[in-house]
Motif scaffolding. Structure first.
Motif, PDB file in Angstrom:
ATOM      1  N   GLU A   1      -1.830   1.334   4.574  1.00 62.65           N
ATOM      2  CA  GLU A   1      -0.552   0.812   5.061  1.00 62.65           C
ATOM      3  C   GLU A   1       0.307   0.242   3.935  1.00 62.65           C
ATOM      4  O   GLU A   1       1.518   0.423   3.913  1.00 62.65           O
ATOM      5  N   ARG A   2      -0.321  -0.452   2.970  1.00 60.56           N
ATOM      6  CA  ARG A   2       0.503  -1.093   1.954  1.00 60.56           C
ATOM      7  C   ARG A   2       1.154  -0.067   1.032  1.00 60.56           C
ATOM      8  O   ARG A   2       2.311  -0.249   0.623  1.00 60.56           O
ATOM      9  N   VAL A   3       0.457   1.032   0.705  1.00 64.07           N
ATOM     10  CA  VAL A   3       1.096   2.028  -0.150  1.00 64.07           C
ATOM     11  C   VAL A   3       2.096   2.863   0.656  1.00 64.07           C
ATOM     12  O   VAL A   3       3.153   3.260   0.146  1.00 64.07           O
ATOM     13  N   ALA A   4       1.800   3.117   1.928  1.00 63.52           N
ATOM     14  CA  ALA A   4       2.752   3.833   2.772  1.00 63.52           C
ATOM     15  C   ALA A   4       4.025   3.022   2.957  1.00 63.52           C
ATOM     16  O   ALA A   4       5.135   3.573   2.976  1.00 63.52           O
ATOM     17  N   ARG A   5       3.873   1.719   3.080  1.00 65.80           N
ATOM     18  CA  ARG A   5       5.060   0.861   3.221  1.00 65.80           C
ATOM     19  C   ARG A   5       5.945   0.960   1.975  1.00 65.80           C
ATOM     20  O   ARG A   5       7.179   0.969   2.076  1.00 65.80           O
ATOM     21  N   MET A   6       5.316   1.034   0.813  1.00 66.47           N
ATOM     22  CA  MET A   6       6.077   1.192  -0.425  1.00 66.47           C
ATOM     23  C   MET A   6       6.842   2.517  -0.407  1.00 66.47           C
ATOM     24  O   MET A   6       8.007   2.585  -0.828  1.00 66.47           O
ATOM     25  N   ALA A   7       6.208   3.579   0.087  1.00 67.37           N
ATOM     26  CA  ALA A   7       6.866   4.883   0.145  1.00 67.37           C
ATOM     27  C   ALA A   7       8.032   4.873   1.131  1.00 67.37           C
ATOM     28  O   ALA A   7       9.109   5.423   0.846  1.00 67.37           O
ATOM     29  N   PHE A   8       7.844   4.263   2.280  1.00 66.82           N
ATOM     30  CA  PHE A   8       8.921   4.192   3.266  1.00 66.82           C
ATOM     31  C   PHE A   8      10.092   3.351   2.732  1.00 66.82           C
ATOM     32  O   PHE A   8      11.264   3.691   2.937  1.00 66.82           O
ATOM     33  N   TRP A   9       9.761   2.265   2.042  1.00 63.50           N
ATOM     34  CA  TRP A   9      10.810   1.434   1.435  1.00 63.50           C
ATOM     35  C   TRP A   9      11.622   2.247   0.425  1.00 63.50           C
ATOM     36  O   TRP A   9      12.863   2.170   0.395  1.00 63.50           O
ATOM     37  N   ALA A  10      10.944   3.014  -0.401  1.00 62.04           N
ATOM     38  CA  ALA A  10      11.638   3.836  -1.391  1.00 62.04           C
ATOM     39  C   ALA A  10      12.500   4.887  -0.710  1.00 62.04           C
ATOM     40  O   ALA A  10      13.639   5.154  -1.136  1.00 62.04           O
ATOM     41  N   ALA A  11      11.984   5.492   0.354  1.00 62.41           N
ATOM     42  CA  ALA A  11      12.727   6.540   1.058  1.00 62.41           C
ATOM     43  C   ALA A  11      13.999   5.999   1.696  1.00 62.41           C
ATOM     44  O   ALA A  11      15.007   6.713   1.798  1.00 62.41           O
ATOM     45  N   GLU A  12      13.971   4.750   2.124  1.00 59.56           N
ATOM     46  CA  GLU A  12      15.166   4.145   2.718  1.00 59.56           C
ATOM     47  C   GLU A  12      16.316   4.075   1.726  1.00 59.56           C
ATOM     48  O   GLU A  12      17.484   4.056   2.116  1.00 59.56           O
ATOM     49  N   GLN A  13      15.998   4.041   0.437  1.00 56.38           N
ATOM     50  CA  GLN A  13      17.021   3.975  -0.606  1.00 56.38           C
ATOM     51  C   GLN A  13      17.386   5.351  -1.150  1.00 56.38           C
ATOM     52  O   GLN A  13      18.223   5.468  -2.035  1.00 56.38           O
ATOM     53  N   ARG A  14      16.727   6.390  -0.609  1.00 54.91           N
ATOM     54  CA  ARG A  14      16.953   7.750  -1.079  1.00 54.91           C
ATOM     55  C   ARG A  14      17.453   8.601   0.087  1.00 54.91           C
ATOM     56  O   ARG A  14      18.459   8.250   0.708  1.00 54.91           O
ATOM     57  N   LYS A  15      16.769   9.693   0.388  1.00 55.66           N
ATOM     58  CA  LYS A  15      17.219  10.616   1.432  1.00 55.66           C
ATOM     59  C   LYS A  15      16.546  10.383   2.784  1.00 55.66           C
ATOM     60  O   LYS A  15      16.812  11.110   3.740  1.00 55.66           O
ATOM     61  N   GLY A  16      15.652   9.397   2.833  1.00 55.83           N
ATOM     62  CA  GLY A  16      15.031   9.056   4.102  1.00 55.83           C
ATOM     63  C   GLY A  16      13.936   9.998   4.556  1.00 55.83           C
ATOM     64  O   GLY A  16      13.620  10.055   5.750  1.00 55.83           O
ATOM     65  N   ARG A  17      13.309  10.720   3.605  1.00 57.13           N
ATOM     66  CA  ARG A  17      12.254  11.671   3.970  1.00 57.13           C
ATOM     67  C   ARG A  17      10.976  11.363   3.192  1.00 57.13           C
ATOM     68  O   ARG A  17      11.018  11.183   1.977  1.00 57.13           O
ATOM     69  N   VAL A  18       9.860  11.316   3.912  1.00 57.22           N
ATOM     70  CA  VAL A  18       8.560  11.079   3.305  1.00 57.22           C
ATOM     71  C   VAL A  18       7.609  12.201   3.694  1.00 57.22           C
ATOM     72  O   VAL A  18       7.514  12.565   4.870  1.00 57.22           O
ATOM     73  N   THR A  19       6.918  12.738   2.707  1.00 58.60           N
ATOM     74  CA  THR A  19       5.837  13.694   2.944  1.00 58.60           C
ATOM     75  C   THR A  19       4.533  13.009   2.584  1.00 58.60           C
ATOM     76  O   THR A  19       4.333  12.601   1.438  1.00 58.60           O
ATOM     77  N   SER A  20       3.656  12.864   3.567  1.00 58.14           N
ATOM     78  CA  SER A  20       2.335  12.290   3.336  1.00 58.14           C
ATOM     79  C   SER A  20       1.345  13.427   3.095  1.00 58.14           C
ATOM     80  O   SER A  20       1.257  14.362   3.895  1.00 58.14           O
ATOM     81  N   VAL A  21       0.620  13.343   1.987  1.00 59.96           N
ATOM     82  CA  VAL A  21      -0.250  14.434   1.557  1.00 59.96           C
ATOM     83  C   VAL A  21      -1.716  14.042   1.746  1.00 59.96           C
ATOM     84  O   VAL A  21      -2.145  12.966   1.301  1.00 59.96           O
ATOM     85  N   ASP A  22      -2.476  14.921   2.383  1.00 66.22           N
ATOM     86  CA  ASP A  22      -3.886  14.642   2.636  1.00 66.22           C
ATOM     87  C   ASP A  22      -4.663  15.953   2.724  1.00 66.22           C
ATOM     88  O   ASP A  22      -4.140  17.021   2.391  1.00 66.22           O
ATOM     89  N   LYS A  23      -5.881  15.881   3.178  1.00 67.93           N
ATOM     90  CA  LYS A  23      -6.706  17.057   3.476  1.00 67.93           C
ATOM     91  C   LYS A  23      -7.436  16.772   4.786  1.00 67.93           C
ATOM     92  O   LYS A  23      -8.665  16.826   4.898  1.00 67.93           O
ATOM     93  N   ALA A  24      -6.624  16.459   5.813  1.00 67.62           N
ATOM     94  CA  ALA A  24      -7.159  15.974   7.079  1.00 67.62           C
ATOM     95  C   ALA A  24      -7.916  17.040   7.861  1.00 67.62           C
ATOM     96  O   ALA A  24      -8.617  16.713   8.819  1.00 67.62           O
ATOM     97  N   ASN A  25      -7.792  18.300   7.454  1.00 65.58           N
ATOM     98  CA  ASN A  25      -8.535  19.341   8.164  1.00 65.58           C
ATOM     99  C   ASN A  25     -10.012  19.371   7.805  1.00 65.58           C
ATOM    100  O   ASN A  25     -10.820  19.955   8.533  1.00 65.58           O
ATOM    101  N   VAL A  26     -10.382  18.719   6.687  1.00 62.35           N
ATOM    102  CA  VAL A  26     -11.802  18.735   6.297  1.00 62.35           C
ATOM    103  C   VAL A  26     -12.354  17.362   5.910  1.00 62.35           C
ATOM    104  O   VAL A  26     -13.570  17.202   5.832  1.00 62.35           O
ATOM    105  N   LEU A  27     -11.497  16.365   5.652  1.00 65.52           N
ATOM    106  CA  LEU A  27     -11.966  15.070   5.179  1.00 65.52           C
ATOM    107  C   LEU A  27     -11.668  13.969   6.204  1.00 65.52           C
ATOM    108  O   LEU A  27     -10.505  13.781   6.591  1.00 65.52           O
ATOM    109  N   GLU A  28     -12.689  13.227   6.586  1.00 67.17           N
ATOM    110  CA  GLU A  28     -12.494  12.119   7.521  1.00 67.17           C
ATOM    111  C   GLU A  28     -11.584  11.036   6.930  1.00 67.17           C
ATOM    112  O   GLU A  28     -10.785  10.431   7.653  1.00 67.17           O
ATOM    113  N   VAL A  29     -11.720  10.788   5.619  1.00 69.17           N
ATOM    114  CA  VAL A  29     -10.874   9.768   5.016  1.00 69.17           C
ATOM    115  C   VAL A  29      -9.404  10.172   5.107  1.00 69.17           C
ATOM    116  O   VAL A  29      -8.518   9.329   5.261  1.00 69.17           O
TER     117      VAL A  29
END
Length: 350
Positions: free
Chosen positions: A163-191
């Motif tokens: 949450e704390r790093v995502a909040r930083m990304a959302f804060w930055a996006a508010e000052q830019r174009k308002g778009r965030v892409t969250s990158v993961d490997k949720a199809n194979v990793l539980e984390v």
């Protein structure tokens, strides 16, 4: 008077850091600077890559400017026990400062598209901010071991860390174009399932004005170089962020153009993302642009001086057009490029 702790480090670190400090002194003459050792040079001098005297100096620092850490692959430092290696000093520094979010801008300046290895139509207008989680994942988890023919490292995250790093990304996006892409490997990793769940929940709760998209890391690794303009802010975990940000560094044309800011609980840490380049250390030919732009990020994020940061960034862009360094196909050495930046800022160069 704000106190800046400088940690020149190894290889070309002292050269590019000196250039950045010179520019900072001109644009912000009220700053004070205190230099300390880190990395391999710190181990040689003090027997520790992050000595106590360096640790103590951070207590009242307003910001930290880092050069580079590490040596060549055949360096004796690499045969040391892992806690004594230069890179361990860097990890300890990040942890000591509580820097959990690493901001790496990937920007192609107008008129500099020719420096990119991408086609001009792909490079033109690229402006991405990669927000990398910096204190968790496989780099920091203590559940690690080599046991005979078996070895393992553990990737672990908690909801508060996500949450704390995502909040930083959302804060930055508010000052830019308002778009965030969250990158993961949720199809194979539980984390990654946890990561995706928590990022989405935070967006739905507190940042409904932000457009959030989830993508797999292998897909992003392809799209970030084949369609980079699709991205505004990218947020991801430590290992994926390390790889993706170095991959994206090719877009502007050189690692020598990539600054970064690491932010969190205390003083921010500002550093170029390139390595120590021991093959050219001491020759005066290193590109100091990334270090100088890291100094601009220090002013913007560490000291809240956006006007001074903008002044430096405009001067660097002009210097890159008029005096490109050797890694960019030009002839400028470290001194020549630094002078070009100072001249572009209106500072007489003797």
């Amino acid at each position: 008077m704000p106190k800046i702790v400088t940690l020149p480090g190894d290889g070309i670190g002292p050269e590019v850091t000196a250039a950045a400090v010179e520019v900072l002194r001109e644009v912000a003459p009220d700053l004070t600077f205190e230099e300390h050792a880190i990395g391999g040079m710190a181990y040689d001098a003090h027997g520790d890559p992050f000595p106590q005297r360096t640790r103590d100096a951070l207590a009242d620092a307003d910001a930290v400017l880092l050069g580079t850490v590490g040596g060549p692959q055949n360096s004796p430092w690499n045969s040391l026990p892992r806690p004594m290696r230069p890179e361990s000093g860097l990890l300890a520094l990040r942890k000591a400062l509580g820097c959990y979010a690493n901001l790496r801008p990937v920007r192609v300046q107008p008129g500099l598209e020719h420096l990119s290895p991408l086609k001009p139509e792909l490079a033109r207008g690229v402006d991405i901010l990669i927000v990398r989680e910096l204190l968790g994942g496989v780099y920091f988890d203590q559940d690690r071991k080599i046991d005979g023919d078996t070895a393992y490292n553990t990737m672990r995250y908690t909801t508060p860390e996500v949450e704390r790093v995502a909040r930083m990304a959302f804060w930055a996006a508010e000052q830019r174009k308002g778009r965030v892409t969250s990158v993961d490997k949720a199809n194979v990793l539980e984390v990654s399932e946890l990561w995706r769940r928590d990022v989405q929940a935070l967006r739905d709760r507190d940042y409904r004005n932000i457009h959030l998209n989830h993508e797999y890391v292998d897909s992003v690794a392809m799209l970030i170089v084949s369609d980079p303009s699709r991205y505004d802010v990218i947020v991801t975990e430590n290992l994926f962020g390390d790889i993706l940000s170095d991959l994206a560094a090719v877009i502007p044309g050189s690692l020598g153009l990539m600054p970064s800011a690491s932010l969190g609980d205390g003083a921010g840490l500002f550093e170029p993302i390139h390595g120590s380049a021991p093959d050219i250390a001491g020759k005066g030919i290193a590109n100091p642009a990334a270090a100088i732009m890291s100094a601009a990020m220090l002013l913007r994020h560490g000291l809240k001086r956006s006007d001074a940061a903008n002044q430096i960034e405009r001067a660097v862009a002009l210097a890159l057009r008029e005096e490109p360094t050797r890694d960019l196909g030009g002839k400028a050495d470290t001194r020549t490029f630094t002078n070009a930046v100072l001249e572009a800022m209106g500072t007489p160069v003797g």
